[in-house]
Design an enzyme around this catalytic site. Structure first.
Site, PDB file in Angstrom:
ATOM      1  N   GLU A 104      -4.935   1.381   2.904  1.00 12.30           N
ATOM      2  CA  GLU A 104      -4.753   0.281   3.859  1.00 12.30           C
ATOM      3  C   GLU A 104      -4.907   0.760   5.285  1.00 12.30           C
ATOM      4  O   GLU A 104      -5.431   0.041   6.142  1.00 12.30           O
ATOM      5  CB  GLU A 104      -3.364  -0.341   3.676  1.00 12.30           C
ATOM      6  CG  GLU A 104      -3.147  -1.642   4.452  1.00 12.30           C
ATOM      7  CD  GLU A 104      -2.579  -1.445   5.844  1.00 12.30           C
ATOM      8  OE1 GLU A 104      -2.556  -2.402   6.628  1.00 12.30           O
ATOM      9  OE2 GLU A 104      -2.169  -0.302   6.170  1.00 12.30           O
ATOM     10  N   GLU A 105      -4.473   1.987   5.548  1.00 12.45           N
ATOM     11  CA  GLU A 105      -4.477   2.498   6.913  1.00 12.45           C
ATOM     12  C   GLU A 105      -5.868   2.889   7.390  1.00 12.45           C
ATOM     13  O   GLU A 105      -6.037   3.236   8.549  1.00 12.45           O
ATOM     14  CB  GLU A 105      -3.542   3.717   7.012  1.00 12.45           C
ATOM     15  CG  GLU A 105      -2.088   3.441   6.627  1.00 12.45           C
ATOM     16  CD  GLU A 105      -1.356   2.576   7.639  1.00 12.45           C
ATOM     17  OE1 GLU A 105      -1.985   2.172   8.637  1.00 12.45           O
ATOM     18  OE2 GLU A 105      -0.162   2.298   7.423  1.00 12.45           O
ATOM     19  N   ASP A 146       6.491   1.933   6.101  1.00 12.06           N
ATOM     20  CA  ASP A 146       5.085   1.495   6.109  1.00 12.06           C
ATOM     21  C   ASP A 146       4.250   2.399   5.206  1.00 12.06           C
ATOM     22  O   ASP A 146       3.634   3.340   5.670  1.00 12.06           O
ATOM     23  CB  ASP A 146       4.548   1.551   7.537  1.00 12.06           C
ATOM     24  CG  ASP A 146       3.121   1.057   7.646  1.00 12.06           C
ATOM     25  OD1 ASP A 146       2.703   0.250   6.795  1.00 12.06           O
ATOM     26  OD2 ASP A 146       2.427   1.492   8.579  1.00 12.06           O
ATOM     27  N   HIS A 159       4.492   4.526  12.302  1.00 15.47           N
ATOM     28  CA  HIS A 159       3.400   5.506  12.328  1.00 15.47           C
ATOM     29  C   HIS A 159       3.813   6.827  12.988  1.00 15.47           C
ATOM     30  O   HIS A 159       3.000   7.457  13.674  1.00 15.47           O
ATOM     31  CB  HIS A 159       2.176   4.933  13.021  1.00 15.47           C
ATOM     32  CG  HIS A 159       1.417   3.966  12.161  1.00 15.47           C
ATOM     33  ND1 HIS A 159       0.207   3.415  12.536  1.00 15.47           N
ATOM     34  CD2 HIS A 159       1.686   3.442  10.931  1.00 15.47           C
ATOM     35  CE1 HIS A 159      -0.220   2.604  11.586  1.00 15.47           C
ATOM     36  NE2 HIS A 159       0.667   2.608  10.597  1.00 15.47           N
ATOM     37  N   GLU A 197       4.397  -5.793   4.240  1.00 15.32           N
ATOM     38  CA  GLU A 197       3.969  -4.810   5.226  1.00 15.32           C
ATOM     39  C   GLU A 197       5.146  -4.364   6.086  1.00 15.32           C
ATOM     40  O   GLU A 197       6.275  -4.798   5.883  1.00 15.32           O
ATOM     41  CB  GLU A 197       2.875  -5.407   6.121  1.00 15.32           C
ATOM     42  CG  GLU A 197       1.482  -4.912   5.811  1.00 15.32           C
ATOM     43  CD  GLU A 197       1.286  -3.433   6.096  1.00 15.32           C
ATOM     44  OE1 GLU A 197       2.183  -2.778   6.662  1.00 15.32           O
ATOM     45  OE2 GLU A 197       0.217  -2.906   5.764  1.00 15.32           O
ATOM     46  N   HIS A 247       0.850  -1.201   0.000  1.00 15.03           N
ATOM     47  CA  HIS A 247       0.000   0.000   0.000  1.00 15.03           C
ATOM     48  C   HIS A 247       0.878   1.242   0.000  1.00 15.03           C
ATOM     49  O   HIS A 247       1.934   1.271   0.636  1.00 15.03           O
ATOM     50  CB  HIS A 247      -0.965   0.007   1.188  1.00 15.03           C
ATOM     51  CG  HIS A 247      -0.317   0.130   2.539  1.00 15.03           C
ATOM     52  ND1 HIS A 247      -0.086   1.345   3.157  1.00 15.03           N
ATOM     53  CD2 HIS A 247       0.131  -0.810   3.411  1.00 15.03           C
ATOM     54  CE1 HIS A 247       0.476   1.149   4.333  1.00 15.03           C
ATOM     55  NE2 HIS A 247       0.622  -0.153   4.516  1.00 15.03           N
TER      56      HIS A 247
END
Length: 678
Positions: free
Chosen positions: A223-224, A189, A326, A250, A177
């Site tokens: 995706e998030e 990510d 994140h 991922e 993603h």
């Protein structure tokens, strides 16, 4: 065998020293004792081996550059992937619905795929589709269900057409993603995976040989949010019906090795393909069972493909440096070429193996059973079926208990079986009680640190875990062994000190054997973790028995120590895996549970796991005071540092060194209302 009279028989077995039943060997234990400094030396050995396994866990291959194309024309080139990653990284945060995600990232992907199409080999065929999809589903996350409705999320989908007549109906899916959470560039990510997939597409499209089956590259843009774009693809894209297996890329950290942490369900041929293809293995069946238990607060597109699409696959993720996950620190600054090279080499090799194998054309024929799989320090990969694992676990456990007992009984001419059984049970009881007592002690330490406002003192200084939790756990286990020896050990045993300690070690075999069989018969595959530990002890005790060294002064100890170095390499790698994974996780799980309880429990377990076969050796020391004093001193120093100095402050906002930031979840919401016509 019959031996004629007058001829002497030569034994095929080594000579074994038989104990004289008239001698009280407990009074000559100094003959077998060793210097007290060896206790401290044992701690040093554990630390050295632990540092070696930490190095192997973080070691990566050198990244290839464009200059290497001449010598490696069909290789994954990390420099090309890094250039793609830099562009995606420089866009900044790419939350779903923003201009950077829906326009800039999509335009870049389409442009780069167009370049790949122009430079592909004439034998290859590329088909590109941009999907804009709306839909919804009911998802379950952290044991809570919620309706998830999405509108106009984007997918960039590329098919590298295979040569098989049935390739139009059988395809391998690669998924990543390109969106990120708000405030994070999302380099690891998951832009890094997008760059890896672009380079794999580039390499495969330039080869003259066409793959047997088609390969679909899905670059999903939501995706998030979570898992929306993959749901839109698998439920509404016409190519979704062709997918027979998938590889999901991922990240739950920033860089490091990519771990295979989910596979299947069932379909053991996927693990066999991994074992055959991957040059740098890093996979644990235990990670799969831990992740699927729900204790890790995360999820991936694997769930959508597995549960909604009913497709088997493999889930890979980078887990190192989870502090950056994140956050704004998930940038290209922390991703060297070597990270992309390792992941690219592995996934490229795996993709080619699956796309050209027999299984993809009839996956249901191979959808039976589960696999036990693991790597040893990345040096080699082991896999076998769960049924074979049951037999292996049962055999190793039984032999690890029977062989040492028979060996010790044989060394005493079979006259002291009762004493050997007694010492074995004392070793088992001491290990069992030591495990429980050390767990209680570490739990108490965690509560006290939380009470004085020093919770998570180890968060940015992870070496404190060794002093705050591991050292007290080992200290407690040593004291319990000494107490059990005083309370339950025989004061007038005819066994020599060497035989007594070997019998206690067999009690450790019994302890881990019961755990191994208990886990095995409840259906969990992670019992292999303990089986390997027992196997090291079985090998050493078998060799000692074959050489007849049970009654020697130091030779049996040398063999035992050498095999325990291998066991330490196995056990300390799990210490690093667990701490590297769970320490950052404690920073984002909220306040529902005391993080010190989690880390204290893991530290207690890994200490017992690493040192249980070394702790009974303290009876060989002439004095145990130095070892106990050393452990007490380390514990006190660590507790002072954790509770009274800046070292114990948990957070660090440092862009140069490894950041360990405090997290607060803040949601900004913009509400728009639509009628039924949109």
């Amino acid at each position: 065998m019959f031996q004629p009279s007058g001829q002497s028989s030569k034994s095929k077995h080594p000579k074994v020293k038989v104990l004289d039943p008239d001698i009280d060997y407990s009074k000559v234990k100094s003959v077998h004792s060793i210097s007290s400094w060896w206790g401290i030396g044992g701690i040093f050995i554990v630390l050295v081996v632990g540092n070696i396994t930490n190095y192997t866990n973080s070691h990566l291959p050198d990244g290839l550059r464009n200059a290497h194309l001449t010598h490696f024309p069909n290789a994954f080139i990390a420099e090309r992937a890094w250039k793609d990653l830099k562009i995606l990284n420089d866009f900044g945060p790419k939350p779903t619905g923003t201009y950077t995600n829906e326009v800039l990232a999509v335009d870049f992907l389409n442009r780069e795929i167009s370049y790949i199409d122009q430079l592909k080999n004439r034998n290859q065929q590329l088909i590109v589709q941009n999907q804009i999809v709306s839909g919804g589903y009911v998802g379950v996350y952290m044991n809570k269900s919620a309706a998830n409705v999405y509108r106009n999320v984007q997918n960039v989908v590329v098919k590298l057409v295979g040569r098989s007549e049935t390739s139009s109906r059988h395809a391998l899916l690669l998924n990543c993603h390109f969106d990120s959470v708000a405030g994070s560039p999302g380099a690891s990510d998951d832009s890094g995976s997008c760059a890896v997939m672009l380079e794999i597409l580039r390499v495969l499209s330039r080869q003259s040989d066409v793959n047997r089956y088609s390969i679909i590259f899905l670059f999903n843009g939501a995706e998030e949010t979570p898992l929306q774009a993959s749901h839109g693809f698998i439920t509404k894209h016409p190519w979704a019906a062709d997918v027979r297996a998938f590889i999901n890329l991922e990240s739950a950290g920033s860089g490091g090795k990519e771990m295979l942490f989910q596979s299947g369900p069932k379909h053991p041929w996927l693990i066999e393909a991994y074992a055959k293809a991957v040059p740098y293995p890093y996979a644990q069946a235990a990670a799969e069972e831990i992740f699927q238990s729900g204790v890790i607060p995360s999820d991936t597109d694997f769930r959508v493909f597995r549960d909604v699409g009913r497709i088997p696959g493999m889930d890979f993720a980078h887990t190192a440096n989870g502090y950056r996950y994140h956050t704004r620190y998930d940038s290209i600054d922390y991703i060297p070429l070597s990270v992309l090279q390792r992941t690219g080499d592995n996934i490229l090799a795996l993709t080619k193996t699956i796309a050209n194998g027999d299984e993809l054309g009839s996956t249901e024929r191979y959808a039976q059973g589960y696999m036990v799989f693991y790597d040893f320090l990345g040096l080699f990969f082991v896999s076998y079926s769960a049924d074979v694992g049951l037999m292996i676990n049962l055999s190793v456990v039984l032999l690890s208990i029977i062989i040492p007992f028979l060996s010790l009984a044989r060394s005493t001419s079979g006259t002291h079986g009762k004493q050997i059984r007694s010492e074995t049970m004392t070793g088992f009881l001491a290990t069992f009680l030591g495990a429980g007592a050390s767990g209680v002690l570490c739990f108490f330490i965690g509560l006290q640190l939380d009470t004085v406002g020093r919770s998570m003192s180890w968060y940015s200084s992870t070496n404190l875990i060794l002093g705050v939790y591991c050292c007290p756990a080992l200290l407690c286990q040593c004291i319990v062994h000494l107490l059990c020896d005083r309370l339950f050990g025989s004061k007038t045993t005819p066994l020599s000190l060497a035989l007594k300690v070997q019998a206690r070690l067999n009690g450790v075999n019994l302890f881990w054997g019961m755990i191994t069989l208990g886990i095995t018969f409840t259906g969990y595959r992670l019992a292999y973790i303990f089986m390997v530990l027992i196997l090291c002890s079985l090998c050493s005790s078998t060799l000692i028995s074959m050489l007849g060294l049970q009654n020697t002064v130091h030779k049996w100890l040398l063999i035992h120590t050498l095999f325990q170095i291998v066991a330490l390499a196995w056990s300390t790698q799990f210490y690093h895996i667990l701490m590297n994974m769970f320490v950052p996780i404690t920073g984002r799980i909220g306040s529902s549970i005391n993080p010190d309880v989690i880390i204290g429990t893991l530290a207690t377990f890994t200490t017992l796991f690493s040192c249980s076969y070394l702790t009974p050796l303290l009876f060989l020391l002439k004095k145990t005071d130095k070892l106990i004093g050393e452990l007490v001193a380390i514990t006190l120093i660590a507790l002072v540092l954790a509770s009274s100095t800046h070292v114990g402050f948990p957070y660090r906002d440092d862009a140069v060194k490894a950041p360990a930031v405090q997290r607060h979840y803040i949601t900004h919401t913009v509400r728009k209302f639509y009628d039924y016509n949109g």
